[in-house]
Motif scaffolding. Structure first.
Motif, short mmCIF file in Angstrom:
data_model
loop_
_atom_site.label_atom_id
_atom_site.label_comp_id
_atom_site.label_asym_id
_atom_site.label_seq_id
_atom_site.Cartn_x
_atom_site.Cartn_y
_atom_site.Cartn_z
N ILE A 1 39.34 27.73 35.01
CA ILE A 1 39.23 29.00 35.74
C ILE A 1 40.52 29.77 35.45
N ILE A 2 40.43 31.09 35.32
CA ILE A 2 41.64 31.91 35.18
C ILE A 2 41.77 32.78 36.43
N ASP A 3 42.93 32.71 37.05
CA ASP A 3 43.20 33.46 38.28
C ASP A 3 44.09 34.66 37.97
N VAL A 4 43.52 35.85 38.08
CA VAL A 4 44.24 37.08 37.75
C VAL A 4 44.80 37.69 39.03
N VAL B 1 44.58 44.94 37.16
CA VAL B 1 43.64 43.82 37.05
C VAL B 1 42.29 44.18 36.41
N VAL B 2 41.80 45.40 36.63
CA VAL B 2 40.44 45.71 36.16
C VAL B 2 40.32 45.66 34.64
N PRO B 3 41.20 46.36 33.88
CA PRO B 3 41.06 46.29 32.41
C PRO B 3 41.23 44.85 31.89
N LEU B 4 42.11 44.10 32.52
CA LEU B 4 42.33 42.71 32.08
C LEU B 4 41.10 41.85 32.34
N LEU B 5 40.50 41.99 33.51
CA LEU B 5 39.30 41.20 33.81
C LEU B 5 38.18 41.53 32.81
N LYS B 6 38.02 42.81 32.50
CA LYS B 6 36.98 43.21 31.53
C LYS B 6 37.25 42.56 30.17
N ALA B 7 38.50 42.59 29.75
CA ALA B 7 38.85 42.01 28.44
C ALA B 7 38.66 40.49 28.45
N LEU B 8 39.06 39.84 29.53
CA LEU B 8 38.90 38.38 29.63
C LEU B 8 37.43 38.01 29.64
N LEU C 1 36.08 35.36 26.99
CA LEU C 1 36.07 33.98 27.47
C LEU C 1 34.82 33.69 28.30
N ASP C 2 34.51 32.41 28.38
CA ASP C 2 33.29 32.00 29.08
C ASP C 2 33.58 31.28 30.40
N VAL C 3 34.82 31.25 30.83
CA VAL C 3 35.16 30.54 32.08
C VAL C 3 35.07 31.49 33.27
N PRO C 4 34.87 30.95 34.46
CA PRO C 4 34.92 31.80 35.65
C PRO C 4 36.29 32.46 35.78
N LEU C 5 36.28 33.73 36.15
CA LEU C 5 37.52 34.46 36.39
C LEU C 5 37.67 34.66 37.89
N SER C 6 38.90 34.51 38.36
CA SER C 6 39.19 34.64 39.78
C SER C 6 40.12 35.83 39.97
N ILE C 7 39.95 36.54 41.09
CA ILE C 7 40.86 37.63 41.42
C ILE C 7 41.68 37.24 42.65
N ASP C 8 42.99 37.23 42.47
CA ASP C 8 43.92 36.88 43.55
C ASP C 8 44.29 38.19 44.25
N THR C 9 43.60 38.48 45.35
CA THR C 9 43.86 39.73 46.07
C THR C 9 43.46 39.58 47.52
N SER C 10 43.99 40.47 48.36
CA SER C 10 43.59 40.52 49.77
C SER C 10 42.92 41.83 50.10
N LYS C 11 42.82 42.73 49.11
CA LYS C 11 42.27 44.07 49.36
C LYS C 11 40.78 44.13 49.03
N GLY D 1 34.05 41.56 36.30
CA GLY D 1 33.83 40.24 35.72
C GLY D 1 34.35 39.05 36.51
N ALA D 2 34.99 39.29 37.65
CA ALA D 2 35.47 38.15 38.45
C ALA D 2 34.30 37.48 39.16
N SER D 3 34.32 36.16 39.21
CA SER D 3 33.28 35.45 39.96
C SER D 3 33.88 34.56 41.04
N MET D 4 35.18 34.73 41.28
CA MET D 4 35.81 34.07 42.43
C MET D 4 36.80 35.04 43.06
N ILE D 5 36.78 35.09 44.39
CA ILE D 5 37.75 35.89 45.13
C ILE D 5 38.73 34.91 45.77
N ASN D 6 39.98 34.97 45.33
CA ASN D 6 41.01 34.07 45.82
C ASN D 6 41.92 34.87 46.74
#
Ligand code: 7PJ
Length: 285
Positions: A58-61, A82-89, A93-103, A114-119
């Motif tokens: 998993i990649i946590d952005v 984070v948005v342009p980076l998530l789109k590019a990732l 890549l084929d792994v789940p992407l996580s977004i490290d945010t509270s907003k 493209g994030a499939s986990m909210i951290n």
């Protein structure tokens, strides 16, 4: 032996019969103007690819620093990072992407990108955050934090840190379940270093089997943290790698299902030895 837990994150499903490695991909440049620059996006994408090649599951952005003392960043800045980076990732890549945010706004836009986990280090307590998570198909990591990053390390106190963190995590999981999120989408994290003294962190680490027994995938993040530096006698951050890898391995032995780390290749080696020796983790006993 207990049956393995399953983690569902968007279209991804992972049976947790082995620990997962979450690689940390921070895009929190010192200068505001740096965030959207093409070369920083390219560098971040390359780092994400390298971490996956090295064994990240998993990649946590993260676009907002939550280190002790951090003041936070404006919404627009965090989105630009984070948005342009998530789109590019997601394209690469084929792994789940996580977004490290509270907003909540970042959660929503990140899932679209493209994030499939909210951290969320704030465990969806910001107004609108619970709703944003419920209305997505993303997995949610609910982390315990006492206070806010700016001031959380100013003399944190607990009656019983393990009991209080356990009660908090159970209550937040319940709130998310009541909102209609499937249990397979919920991950819990005691939040090492977030409003905790070294003694609190030590007590929480020893209690990892108890947190694993709550019945949800358990995430542990201790990589390069002050806790590791203190346990090694005031080590600077660039000399905490072996301590961090050791702690990640011990967390897995104590029942952690996901370890959030900076040093992916080194952690993957440690966990490969654990697996190759056929050693169980607490959650498999
Ligand atoms: C954590 C996190 C953690 C989860 C950070 C740092 C601070 N998310 N985000 N757990 N730590 N779930 O990496 O030093 O421990 S940011």
């Amino acid at each position: 032996m207990l049956p393995s837990l399953t983690l569902r994150a968007g279209t991804h499903t992972r049976v947790l019969d082995r620990p997962l490695i979450m690689g940390v991909l921070n895009v929190t440049p010192d200068s505001f103007s740096d965030g959207g620059r093409f070369d920083s996006l390219t560098d971040a994408l390359a780092h994400g690819r390298d971490m996956v090649a090295a064994g990240a599951d998993i990649i946590d952005v993260g676009g907002e620093s939550t280190r002790p003392g951090s003041p936070g960043v404006p919404l627009e800045v965090e989105l630009q990072r984070v948005v342009p980076l998530l789109k590019a990732l997601r394209a690469a890549l084929d792994v789940p992407l996580s977004i490290d945010t509270s907003k909540p706004e970042v959660m929503r836009e990140a899932v679209v990108a493209g994030a499939s986990m909210i951290n969320d280090v704030n465990a969806l307590r910001a107004p609108g955050a619970l709703r944003a998570a419920i209305e997505s198909d993303a997995a949610v990591c609910l982390m315990h934090m006492r206070g806010v990053p700016r001031s959380m390390q100013e003399r944190p106190e607990y009656r019983d840190v393990v009991e209080e963190v356990e009660e908090f995590l159970s209550a937040r999981a319940q709130a998310v379940l009541v909102g209609g999120v499937a249990p397979e989408r919920i991950v819990l994290d005691p939040g090492f270093g977030f409003g905790k003294t070294l003694e609190h962190n030590r007590a929480l680490f020893r209690a990892l089997p108890r947190f694993a027994a709550l019945g949800y995938p358990l995430m542990v993040g201790v990589s390069r943290k002050a806790m590791i530096g203190s346990l090694l006698g005031d080590r600077p951050v660039d000399e905490r790698m072996i301590g961090s890898v050791t702690a990640a391995l011990l967390a897995v032995q104590a029942g952690a299902h996901i370890v959030r780390v900076h040093d992916v290749r080194e952690t993957a080696d440690a966990l490969a030895i654990h697996a190759a020796l056929g050693l169980p983790s607490v959650s498999e006993e």
